[in-house]
Design an enzyme around this catalytic site. Structure first.
Site, PDB file in Angstrom:
ATOM      1  N   ASP A  58      51.787 125.978  -4.937  1.00  0.00           N
ATOM      2  CA  ASP A  58      50.435 125.410  -4.036  1.00  0.00           C
ATOM      3  C   ASP A  58      49.427 126.116  -4.311  1.00  0.00           C
ATOM      4  OD1 ASP A  58      48.509 122.979  -3.486  1.00  0.00           O
ATOM      5  OD2 ASP A  58      49.317 123.687  -0.936  1.00  0.00           O
ATOM      6  N   ASP A  98      53.394 123.660   0.751  1.00  0.00           N
ATOM      7  CA  ASP A  98      53.599 123.601   2.657  1.00  0.00           C
ATOM      8  C   ASP A  98      53.025 121.872   3.060  1.00  0.00           C
ATOM      9  OD1 ASP A  98      50.330 123.807   2.033  1.00  0.00           O
ATOM     10  OD2 ASP A  98      50.151 125.319   4.056  1.00  0.00           O
ATOM     11  N   ASP A 103      52.302 117.898  -1.100  1.00  0.00           N
ATOM     12  CA  ASP A 103      53.375 118.597  -2.023  1.00  0.00           C
ATOM     13  C   ASP A 103      54.477 117.403  -1.973  1.00  0.00           C
ATOM     14  OD1 ASP A 103      51.484 120.442  -2.695  1.00  0.00           O
ATOM     15  OD2 ASP A 103      52.279 121.157  -0.975  1.00  0.00           O
TER      16      ASP A 103
END
Length: 850
Positions: free
Chosen positions: A505, A698, A702
């Site tokens: 990410d 995080d 996600d």
């Protein structure tokens, strides 16, 4: 009393004055007390009468206090912790567990209570883990249910477990000391017998020496060797032959034949029986020490949190057990003391050493309103803190529980050893029988044939097979935990060791997660203040990093966002909507506004992240935000690529900012404007192509992809849902920990393969040597103990795993992130505001908070 049968439940003799009778299932039963009668009725009434047929108790009776102990709900609730899915969980030490039938009984009957979702009893440790719904079945009813069966349940604590471990070590040491002392005496008699064999000895003297040797060997076999005899009986009763059975058969065969030989005037082998017990006990003593060192990481972690706390009540201080603290309690923490639970500072200003939680060596200031984590050290002044969690639910307790669960979950590679071990003991028994038959028929004599069969039984080592995988995982996960890497299980460690693709990410993972507003672009006829005020009002209800950046910019310009609006709805990966003054205000991505039919100006090619704002159907403008690359991210990506793990960037952001970050950290594959479903789809596609996928993220958006990946990894400071759905947690926001995790996983797999290879090779060589008479029973026992110790020593090498040197910008050499130092001079300082006193803890209070 002699005419009375034993108690139908506990098996003890019944004094006539205590006799309790009851007609059950058409037969009159006798009991020693009303408690045993009640337990018998509960068990048989539940249709579990087979327990009495299958149990194998070494001695009768129930633990002292069973049936009589009253359980206080308020006290027991201190040991209850929250579990996923809204249920609760408690660990219980159960006195009186004697055999596998006891385990079966407790799991069966307690598991049938309303609201109990699961019961697992560990026979080796007598520790039960019970998951239940406290609104349906309070914790005291769970304890009462165990007690009514004739067992004595106690809340599990680290101190109680440590005391139990000390008692076990003391017993083992006494048994070994007794065996070693008597074996040395036995050697004197054996040397005299050997000398007489070669130089002649009169029959009376020989008989006397043999009797003395037998008298000395018998306590070694039946007292020092009792754990093996007990384990052998249990394994036969449960039809699960194990190493204890092999040792017991070998020792009893040598001892029994020697007793026969004394009466028939033949050679005796008492020394072999005694030395087998002594050497194997010595091996177990070393093994117990090695296991203690292997799990020392958890013990050291738990010792960071103090056992007692200074609680304020009615205007005075009282010292209480830290486990007795409840959310809302006020405690005082003095300089030099550690915080016993997670909490928030109510009064006082101090500096805190948070290195145990964050890896950051520099002290962090804390004042009223700032959160503190259990296990961190108060440095300069006394502070009053309001507890926000119990000891079990605080940072230290939750980390330790994660590590314990990781060490309990089995790696798939262990299945190979388990399948072999299940067939190993019967195969060894048949080999020993064949060895005896062969040498006896070959004319070697009964004594020689028996010794060679005993050598086969003793030299075989299923222990090395059984220890090969779990011990390596125990040491590997413990070593990783000390360095800020938490595996949720041995299966996760094995999966990470085989990963070939990594998806990252962007915001909060490859970047520091502290974006700042670099441009405010209002629409025509709108002002910057109007745009910022609308965005800040909606974003005040969100904890997203972009929301915090918008709020920071608004406050820096003197704009008060006002109270949080009603009807806030977050769309992961898209944005946030809320009702403000009767009008729907949307703040988020271009796609988020377009889905609501709002016209957004054409895309630019800017390299910044854009947050668009609309009120009703009117477009108000956009905010441009920019984030900083996380220190060490480029080096971590390069290190993973060097290990054959191909990186990719997955983000919901626009292509421009995504490509900028990818170029800065050295990632060539970029997937921008992905929804949570898009990230999950990318993971599935890679898996279908035969790749093992690691995903690092995080945020809430996600979570689905983290669950779908072979290994999901969350960084400290991420959202709770990301942490809950991940398999691997980095407790420090440092991607260098991820490289370390891969190194630990791969090194542990290498050690597991080495251990399994050694275990298979050892047995393949040692058993034929024993069967052909080239290995005496005494040396066979030494070789067997040495085999287990070799596996232990090889596994313990993982404790010395070093982090690879390399340039790590902004990260101290001890591995802790330079997170705090940089944050102190971060965006807030650049806008001329005072530094955040609690920069270290504020970003991390969510690490293990529910």
């Amino acid at each position: 009393m002699s005419g009375l049968p034993p108690c139908a439940h506990c098996g003890l003799p019944i004094p006539p004055q205590d006799l309790v009778t009851d007609e059950i299932d058409g037969r009159e039963r006798a009991f020693c007390c009303h408690g045993c009668r009640g337990a018998y009725r509960i068990i048989t009434g539940a249709g579990l009468g087979a327990f009495y047929d299958n149990r194998s108790w070494d001695e009768p009776g129930v633990p002292d206090g069973a049936f009589e102990t009253a359980y206080d709900r308020a006290y027991l609730e201190r040991f209850v912790r929250q579990a996923p899915g809204g249920s609760a969980e408690v660990d219980v030490l159960v006195d009186g567990v004697r055999c596998a039938a006891c385990v079966w009984l407790i799991e069966k009957l307690v598991g049938e209570l309303p609201g109990v979702h699961g019961v697992r009893v560990n026979f080796a440790t007598h520790r039960a883990r019970i998951r239940f719904a406290p609104d349906e079945t309070p914790v005291d009813r769970v304890f009462d249910a165990v007690a009514r069966l004739g067992y004595l349940p106690r809340p599990y604590t680290a101190g109680e477990a440590e005391r139990q471990a000390r008692r076990d070590r003391r017993r083992l040491l006494v048994r070994f000391g007794t065996a070693a002392f008597l074996s040395m005496q036995l050697m004197g008699y054996s040397i005299a017998l050997y000398a007489g064999y070669f130089h002649g000895i009169d029959p009376d003297s020989r008989w006397l020496l043999q009797v003395l040797a037998g008298a000395v060997a018998t306590p070694v076999v039946f007292y020092s060797g009792w754990p093996f005899l007990q384990g052998a009986w249990r394994s036969m009763a449960n039809r699960a032959p194990d190493m204890d059975l092999l040792v017991a058969v070998g020792v009893l065969s040598a001892w029994g034949y020697s007793v026969y030989a004394v009466r028939s005037g033949q050679e005796v082998y008492f020394d072999s029986a005694a030395m087998i017990v002594t050497l194997i006990l010595l091996g177990r003593l070393f093994e117990a020490g090695a296991r203690g060192r292997a799990s020392a990481g958890i013990d050291r972690l738990l010792r960071l949190a103090p056992d007692t706390a200074h609680r304020q009540r009615d205007g005075r201080l009282e010292d209480v057990d830290a486990a007795a603290l409840a959310p809302g309690d006020r405690i005082q923490v003095r300089p030099g003391e550690r915080f016993p639970v997670d909490g928030k500072v109510l009064a006082g200003h101090t500096e805190i050493d948070a290195s145990a939680a964050t890896g950051e060596p520099d002290p962090v200031s804390a004042g009223p309103g700032d959160p503190v984590l259990s296990g961190t050290l108060n440095l300069t002044a006394s502070v009053t803190v309001r507890a926000t969690a119990t000891a079990a639910g605080s940072f230290i307790g939750r980390v330790a529980r994660l590590v314990e669960e990781a060490q309990a979950r089995r790696a798939p590679v262990q299945a190979v050893a388990d399948r072999v071990a299940a067939r190993f003991v019967p195969a060894v028994g048949m080999t020993a029988a064949a060895t005896f038959a062969y040498w006896h028929l070959a004319g070697a004599g009964t004594g020689t044939a028996l010794l060679r069969a005993v050598a086969v039984l003793v030299v075989a080592c299923p222990c090395a097979l059984g220890l090969a995988t779990p011990l390596a995982i125990l040491v590997g996960t413990g070593a990783a935990a000390r360095r800020g890497v938490l595996f949720r299980g041995g299966d996760v460690l094995e999966a990470l060791g085989r990963v070939s693709r990594a998806g990252f990410d962007k915001t909060g993972t490859l970047t520091r997660g502290w974006p700042r507003v670099v441009a405010v672009r209002p629409a025509r006829d709108r002002t910057e203040a109007e745009l910022l005020a609308a965005a800040a009002r909606v974003e005040s209800a969100s904890a997203h990093p972009l929301s915090r950046a918008v709020l920071d910019e608004a406050r820096a310009r003197g704009i008060d966002p006002g109270p949080a609006p009603a009807g806030v709805a977050a769309r992961p990966g898209l944005g946030v909507a809320a009702e403000v003054n009767g009008q729907a205000v949307r703040v988020g991505s271009r796609a988020f506004l377009e889905q609501a039919g709002i016209a957004v100006p054409p895309k630019g090619e800017g390299r910044c992240t854009e947050v668009h704002v609309a009120a009703g159907s009117a477009y108000l403008g956009a905010l441009a935000l920019e984030d900083q690359i996380r220190p060490g991210a480029r080096e971590a990506v390069a290190a993973l690529a060097a290990r054959g793990i191909a990186p990719a960037l997955l983000t919901g952001d626009r292509p421009g900012p995504a490509r900028r970050v990818a170029a800065a950290v050295g990632i060539g594959e970029v997937h921008a404007e992905l929804t949570p479903e898009g990230k999950t789809r990318w993971v599935r596609e890679r898996q279908k192509a035969g790749e093992r996928v690691l995903l690092v993220g995080d945020g809430i958006n996600d979570a689905p992809a983290l669950s779908a990946a072979d290994v999901g990894c969350a960084l400290a400071g991420g959202t709770d849902i990301a942490l809950e759905t991940s398999d691997l947690v980095l407790t420090r926001p440092d991607l260098g920990r991820l490289v370390l995790a891969v190194a630990v996983a791969r090194r542990t797999l290498v050690v597991v393969r080495q251990n399994l290879g050694w275990a298979f090779a050892y047995n393949a060589v040692a058993i034929p040597l024993a069967a052909t008479g080239r290995l005496a029973p005494v040396w066979a026992a030494a070789a067997m103990a040495g085999s287990s110790l070799a596996v232990l020593a090889n596994s313990l090498r993982l404790r010395r795993l070093r982090e690879e040197p390399g340039p790590r910008p902004g990260v101290p050499r001890d591995g802790g992130p330079a997170h705090e130092v940089e944050r102190k001079r971060g965006p807030t300082m650049e806008r001329g505001r005072s530094r955040n006193r609690n920069s270290g803890n504020g970003a991390r209070e969510k690490i293990f908070r529910r």
